[in-house]
Every structure is written in structure tokens, then in C-alpha cells.
Scaffold this active site. Structure first.
Site, short mmCIF file in Angstrom:
data_model
loop_
_atom_site.label_atom_id
_atom_site.label_comp_id
_atom_site.label_asym_id
_atom_site.label_seq_id
_atom_site.Cartn_x
_atom_site.Cartn_y
_atom_site.Cartn_z
N GLY A 16 0.79 -1.24 0.00
CA GLY A 16 0.00 0.00 0.00
C GLY A 16 0.81 1.27 0.00
O GLY A 16 0.31 2.33 0.38
N SER A 17 2.06 1.21 -0.48
CA SER A 17 2.85 2.45 -0.44
C SER A 17 2.30 3.50 -1.40
O SER A 17 2.38 4.70 -1.13
CB SER A 17 4.33 2.17 -0.73
OG SER A 17 4.53 1.79 -2.07
N ASN A 18 1.73 3.07 -2.52
CA ASN A 18 1.13 4.07 -3.43
C ASN A 18 -0.11 4.70 -2.81
O ASN A 18 -0.33 5.90 -2.95
CB ASN A 18 0.83 3.44 -4.79
CG ASN A 18 2.07 3.36 -5.65
OD1 ASN A 18 2.57 4.37 -6.13
ND2 ASN A 18 2.62 2.15 -5.81
N MET A 95 -3.70 -6.83 -7.68
CA MET A 95 -3.12 -7.89 -8.49
C MET A 95 -4.15 -8.84 -9.09
O MET A 95 -3.81 -9.91 -9.57
CB MET A 95 -2.06 -8.65 -7.68
CG MET A 95 -0.89 -7.77 -7.23
SD MET A 95 -0.13 -6.74 -8.52
CE MET A 95 0.93 -7.94 -9.33
N ARG A 96 -5.43 -8.44 -9.09
CA ARG A 96 -6.45 -9.25 -9.78
C ARG A 96 -6.75 -8.63 -11.14
O ARG A 96 -6.78 -7.41 -11.27
CB ARG A 96 -7.75 -9.27 -8.97
CG ARG A 96 -7.67 -10.09 -7.72
CD ARG A 96 -8.97 -9.96 -6.95
NE ARG A 96 -10.11 -10.55 -7.64
CZ ARG A 96 -10.40 -11.84 -7.66
NH1 ARG A 96 -9.62 -12.70 -7.02
NH2 ARG A 96 -11.46 -12.29 -8.30
N ASN A 112 -4.37 2.61 -13.55
CA ASN A 112 -3.47 1.64 -12.93
C ASN A 112 -2.05 2.18 -12.98
O ASN A 112 -1.70 2.96 -13.87
CB ASN A 112 -3.55 0.32 -13.70
CG ASN A 112 -2.67 -0.76 -13.09
OD1 ASN A 112 -2.61 -0.91 -11.86
ND2 ASN A 112 -1.96 -1.51 -13.93
N HIS A 114 1.85 0.68 -13.24
CA HIS A 114 2.52 -0.57 -13.60
C HIS A 114 4.04 -0.33 -13.57
O HIS A 114 4.51 0.69 -14.08
CB HIS A 114 2.07 -0.99 -15.01
CG HIS A 114 2.63 -2.29 -15.44
ND1 HIS A 114 2.12 -3.51 -15.02
CD2 HIS A 114 3.68 -2.59 -16.25
CE1 HIS A 114 2.83 -4.49 -15.55
NE2 HIS A 114 3.78 -3.96 -16.31
C1 GAR Z 1 3.75 -1.20 -7.47
O1 GAR Z 1 5.11 -1.25 -7.78
C2 GAR Z 1 2.90 -1.29 -8.71
O2 GAR Z 1 3.51 -0.71 -9.82
C3 GAR Z 1 2.76 -2.78 -8.87
O3 GAR Z 1 2.59 -3.26 -7.57
C4 GAR Z 1 3.32 -2.44 -6.67
C5 GAR Z 1 2.41 -2.09 -5.52
O4 GAR Z 1 3.11 -1.43 -4.51
N1 GAR Z 1 1.66 -3.12 -9.70
C6 GAR Z 1 1.67 -4.12 -10.56
O5 GAR Z 1 2.60 -4.87 -10.71
C7 GAR Z 1 0.39 -4.25 -11.36
N2 GAR Z 1 0.57 -5.18 -12.43
P1 GAR Z 1 2.38 -0.81 -3.26
O6 GAR Z 1 1.46 -1.89 -2.67
O7 GAR Z 1 3.48 -0.47 -2.33
O8 GAR Z 1 1.61 0.38 -3.72
#
Ligand code: GAR
Length: 192
Positions: A16-18, A95-96, A112, A114
Site C-alpha cells: 500500500g505504499s502508493n 493484483m487481480r 493503474n 505498472h
Molecule cells: C507497485 O510497484 C505497482 O507498480 C505494482 O505493484 C506495486 C504495488 O506497490 N503493480 C503491478 O505490478 C500491477 N501489475 P504498493 O502496494 O506499495 O503500492
């Protein structure tokens, strides 16, 4: 023209850092969004605690195993999002794969992030695939979600070098630094 609202829903599966940087940007007045809903499909997702600590009004763990199909699960999520009045859905490490039914309910309203420079390295392990390919530059992409995986309109990108001694974690950390700058900015632009 759609009736604009600043209310957004964030869907996440991981640490959940984003989500945290979006909430932080809102707190600092740098992002005009209002996180109304956070939905996680994993009970131990860090995003749940982050959302709760920030006082997000609707924080839900939705268990896919309790639904008969991917569509049924997605429709249940869509109902929560619609009921809360959100018109932008921000996938933040969700991730779904979303069903076409869900995507059609929210045209041009799902984004999204990526961890690659799309259209390179679509799919579940973009960081590992970039390392295996031996590219010297990678990065992150914010894009609209369309029915084809990781293929919707590109909204913003940032790049990072790939260093000789990088492993998955060091490269991902460098990409995340860019994600954390880019995603709150794009969300801000879309809710303006
Ligand atoms: C992020 O790096 C995002 O780009 C990736 O998951 C991570 C989630 O980080 N997303 C994917 O790979 C989607 N296909 P977070 O939980 O720290 O936000």
C-alpha cells in the site's frame, strides 16, 4: 459531460505504499482527491491498515473466495464504489485482473500504475521480466485500464536506470520512488 466529484476508490492487494503517498499528498493539499473507499482482496494487505489509520470512510477486505465467479466479485466491488459516489478508481498494486463487466461499468474511470515502461513488460512480474531482458532503462507507467491487460491509454511515465548489480528489490525500490512522485500528480490532474 460527467458529473465530476473528487471522490476516488483505491483498490490494492499489497503493502500500500502508493495508497500511502496519495493519502499523504491529499493531507498536504497537493492532491485534490478524496479517498472515499479502499478495497483490498487480501486480508493482510498493508493498504488496509494505512487506509484505516488515515480515516478513509469505507475500508473493506472483500474476499474473492466468497463469490461464485470473478464477475460476481467485481460486481460486488462496483456496488460499493458506486454507492459511495466515486467516479475514479485507482488501482494501486491491485493484483487481480478485472472482468470486462467491471471495466465496462466505469469507462475511462479506472487507472493503474505498472512497474515498467509500457508497452514493454506487461503482466504480473514486470520488474523480473525487465531484469531478465537486460534492459538498461525501465520505469513506471500510469495508464487507463482497458479490457486488454496493461494496454490502455498511457497517461504518464517516468524512467529509471537499471544498474549492473540490480536485483529485483533494488530495481523495484528505484521504480517505486518514481511511482510515488507520479501517481499522486496524475490522480490530482484527473479529479480537477
Ligand atoms: C507497485 O510497484 C505497482 O507498480 C505494482 O505493484 C506495486 C504495488 O506497490 N503493480 C503491478 O505490478 C500491477 N501489475 P504498493 O502496494 O506499495 O503500492
Amino acid at each position: 459531460m460527467r458529473n465530476k466529484t473528487n471522490k476516488i476508490a483505491v483498490m490494492a492487494s499489497g503493502k500500500g505504499s502508493n495508497l500511502a503517498v496519495i493519502l499523504n499528498a491529499i493531507e498536504k493539499g497537493e492532491c485534490a482527491a478524496d479517498v472515499e473507499v479502499v478495497i483490498c482482496d487480501k486480508p493482510n494487505a498493508g493498504a488496509l491498515a494505512i487506509a484505516q489509520d488515515a480515516g478513509v470512510p469505507h475500508v473493506l477486505f472483500m474476499n474473492p473466495k466468497e463469490y461464485n465467479s470473478r464477475e460476481a466479485f467485481d460486481v460486488a466491488c462496483a456496488e460499493v464504489i458506486q454507492k459511495a459516489g466515486c467516479q475514479l478508481i485507482v488501482l494501486a498494486g491491485y493484483m487481480r485482473i478485472l472482468s470486462p463487466a467491471f471495466i465496462q461499468m466505469f469507462p475511462e474511470q479506472i487507472i493503474n500504475i505498472h512497474p515498467s515502461l509500457l508497452p514493454a513488460f506487461k503482466g504480473a512480474d514486470a520488474v523480473g521480466d525487465a531484469l531478465k531482458a537486460g534492459v538498461k532503462v525501465s520505469g513506471c507507467t500510469v495508464h487507463m485500464v482497458s479490457e486488454e491487460l496493461d494496454s490502455g491509454k498511457i497517461l504518464a511515465q517516468a524512467c529509471v536506470p537499471v544498474l549492473e548489480d540490480d536485483d529485483w528489490h533494488s530495481l523495484h525500490a528505484r521504480i517505486q520512488e518514481q511511482e510515488h512522485k507520479l501517481y499522486p500528480q496524475v490522480v490530482h490532474q484527473l479529479v480537477l
